[in-house]
Design a protein around this motif. Structure first.
Motif, mmCIF file in Angstrom:
data_model
loop_
_atom_site.group_PDB
_atom_site.id
_atom_site.type_symbol
_atom_site.label_atom_id
_atom_site.label_comp_id
_atom_site.label_asym_id
_atom_site.label_seq_id
_atom_site.Cartn_x
_atom_site.Cartn_y
_atom_site.Cartn_z
ATOM 1 N N ALA A 108 56.498 212.050 -70.218
ATOM 2 C CA ALA A 108 55.204 211.496 -70.634
ATOM 3 C C ALA A 108 54.066 212.081 -69.813
ATOM 4 O O ALA A 108 52.934 212.220 -70.307
ATOM 5 N N LEU A 109 54.347 212.438 -68.565
ATOM 6 C CA LEU A 109 53.344 213.036 -67.682
ATOM 7 C C LEU A 109 53.315 214.559 -67.807
ATOM 8 O O LEU A 109 52.618 215.229 -67.040
ATOM 9 N N SER A 110 54.102 215.097 -68.753
ATOM 10 C CA SER A 110 54.163 216.548 -69.014
ATOM 11 C C SER A 110 54.724 217.347 -67.839
ATOM 12 O O SER A 110 54.442 218.538 -67.697
ATOM 13 N N ASP A 111 55.532 216.700 -67.012
ATOM 14 C CA ASP A 111 56.173 217.395 -65.895
ATOM 15 C C ASP A 111 57.549 217.941 -66.276
ATOM 16 O O ASP A 111 58.082 218.817 -65.589
ATOM 17 N N LEU A 112 58.115 217.396 -67.349
ATOM 18 C CA LEU A 112 59.459 217.791 -67.774
ATOM 19 C C LEU A 112 59.461 217.881 -69.296
ATOM 20 O O LEU A 112 58.975 216.969 -69.972
ATOM 21 N N PRO A 113 59.984 218.965 -69.869
ATOM 22 C CA PRO A 113 60.026 219.084 -71.333
ATOM 23 C C PRO A 113 60.773 217.920 -71.976
ATOM 24 O O PRO A 113 61.805 217.472 -71.464
ATOM 25 N N TRP A 114 60.263 217.456 -73.098
ATOM 26 C CA TRP A 114 60.883 216.330 -73.782
ATOM 27 C C TRP A 114 62.310 216.639 -74.214
ATOM 28 O O TRP A 114 63.162 215.745 -74.254
ATOM 29 N N TRP A 115 62.598 217.915 -74.538
ATOM 30 C CA TRP A 115 63.947 218.218 -75.020
ATOM 31 C C TRP A 115 64.992 217.971 -73.941
ATOM 32 O O TRP A 115 66.139 217.589 -74.250
ATOM 33 N N VAL A 116 64.593 218.173 -72.674
ATOM 34 C CA VAL A 116 65.529 217.896 -71.570
ATOM 35 C C VAL A 116 65.838 216.401 -71.521
ATOM 36 O O VAL A 116 67.005 215.984 -71.404
ATOM 37 N N THR A 117 64.797 215.593 -71.613
ATOM 38 C CA THR A 117 64.975 214.140 -71.599
ATOM 39 C C THR A 117 65.843 213.686 -72.764
ATOM 40 O O THR A 117 66.758 212.869 -72.591
ATOM 41 N N VAL A 118 65.589 214.236 -73.949
ATOM 42 C CA VAL A 118 66.359 213.846 -75.131
ATOM 43 C C VAL A 118 67.825 214.238 -74.981
ATOM 44 O O VAL A 118 68.728 213.432 -75.274
ATOM 45 N N VAL A 119 68.097 215.447 -74.519
ATOM 46 C CA VAL A 119 69.483 215.908 -74.353
ATOM 47 C C VAL A 119 70.242 214.989 -73.393
ATOM 48 O O VAL A 119 71.368 214.552 -73.680
ATOM 49 N N ILE A 120 69.633 214.681 -72.259
ATOM 50 C CA ILE A 120 70.319 213.854 -71.256
ATOM 51 C C ILE A 120 70.529 212.437 -71.763
ATOM 52 O O ILE A 120 71.628 211.868 -71.634
ATOM 53 N N LEU A 121 69.497 211.837 -72.358
ATOM 54 C CA LEU A 121 69.621 210.448 -72.803
ATOM 55 C C LEU A 121 70.583 210.309 -73.982
ATOM 56 O O LEU A 121 71.360 209.349 -74.041
#
Length: 213
Positions: A108-121
């Motif tokens: 949300a703070l644009s520090d980490l690509p959303w695709w990384v978050t989606v893959v892990i979750l």
């Protein structure tokens, strides 16, 4: 002289009956601490616009405390017979809550690509569902790869929480890359184990069904 037999209530397992662990034991308290840290951690991540180095350092401290409690509560529960039904449910929820909150905040703070978050979750939630899917056939044990994945994820996310620059900022990218690779690889291995476990369980059930005819 013969020994006098001990009373029945002093012999064998009845001599020292194992009591059910109390609900509010140290392991469950640590799990609750981790859960309670989640909303505070989120507030710290977004304090002063979300990019203030001082606030991010405090957020990192909260995240680190949560990760440390994750290391100790399960070990304490197993070593001191403190495993409870509440702990079995609350512990994985607390684990995924703090990691999920950190990943979502970073994206949300644009520090980490959303695709990384989606893959892990998706991997974490998917494996949890998979465990419940095959639980009547057996338990999928935690693997060394899974433990390495958890450790690498924690280190990588912790480095992203801190306001790092220069070589350290580059290093955290590589650590996160390793975490993503381990996340995907161990996830696929858990799927394989689940399929094998379910097939074996169904085969056993079929054999019992034929034997009872």
């Amino acid at each position: 002289m013969t020994d006098t037999p001990a009373p029945a209530d002093e012999v064998g397992p009845r001599a020292h009956p194992r009591r059910a662990p109390a609900l509010w034991n140290i392991a469950n308290v640590l799990t609750m601490v981790r859960l309670l840290l989640v909303p505070g951690f989120v507030l710290l991540m977004f304090a002063e616009g979300g990019h203030d180095p001082a606030w991010r350092s405090v957020a990192w401290a909260a995240f680190t405390v949560a990760m440390i409690t994750d290391l100790f509560d399960g070990e304490l529960a197993r070593r001191h017979n403190l495993v409870t039904d509440f702990g079995k449910i609350a512990d994985p929820i607390a684990d995924k809550a703090i990691m999920g909150a950190a990943l979502i905040c970073l994206s949300a703070l644009s520090d980490l690509p959303w695709w990384v978050t989606v893959v892990i979750l998706v991997r974490e939630l998917g494996i949890t569902v998979l465990r419940f899917w095959v639980i009547r056939h057996g338990v999928i044990p935690a693997s060394r790869g899974g433990k390495a994945k958890t450790l690498t994820q924690g280190v990588a996310v912790g480095m992203y929480i801190l306001a790092l620059t220069g070589p350290l900022a580059t290093l955290r990218w590589w650590v996160m890359a390793v975490a993503v690779v381990l996340t995907v690889a161990t996830g696929l291995d858990y799927v394989r184990q689940a399929v094998v476990l379910r097939r074996a369980g169904l085969a056993r059930e079929a054999d019992r069904g034929e034997g009872s005819r």
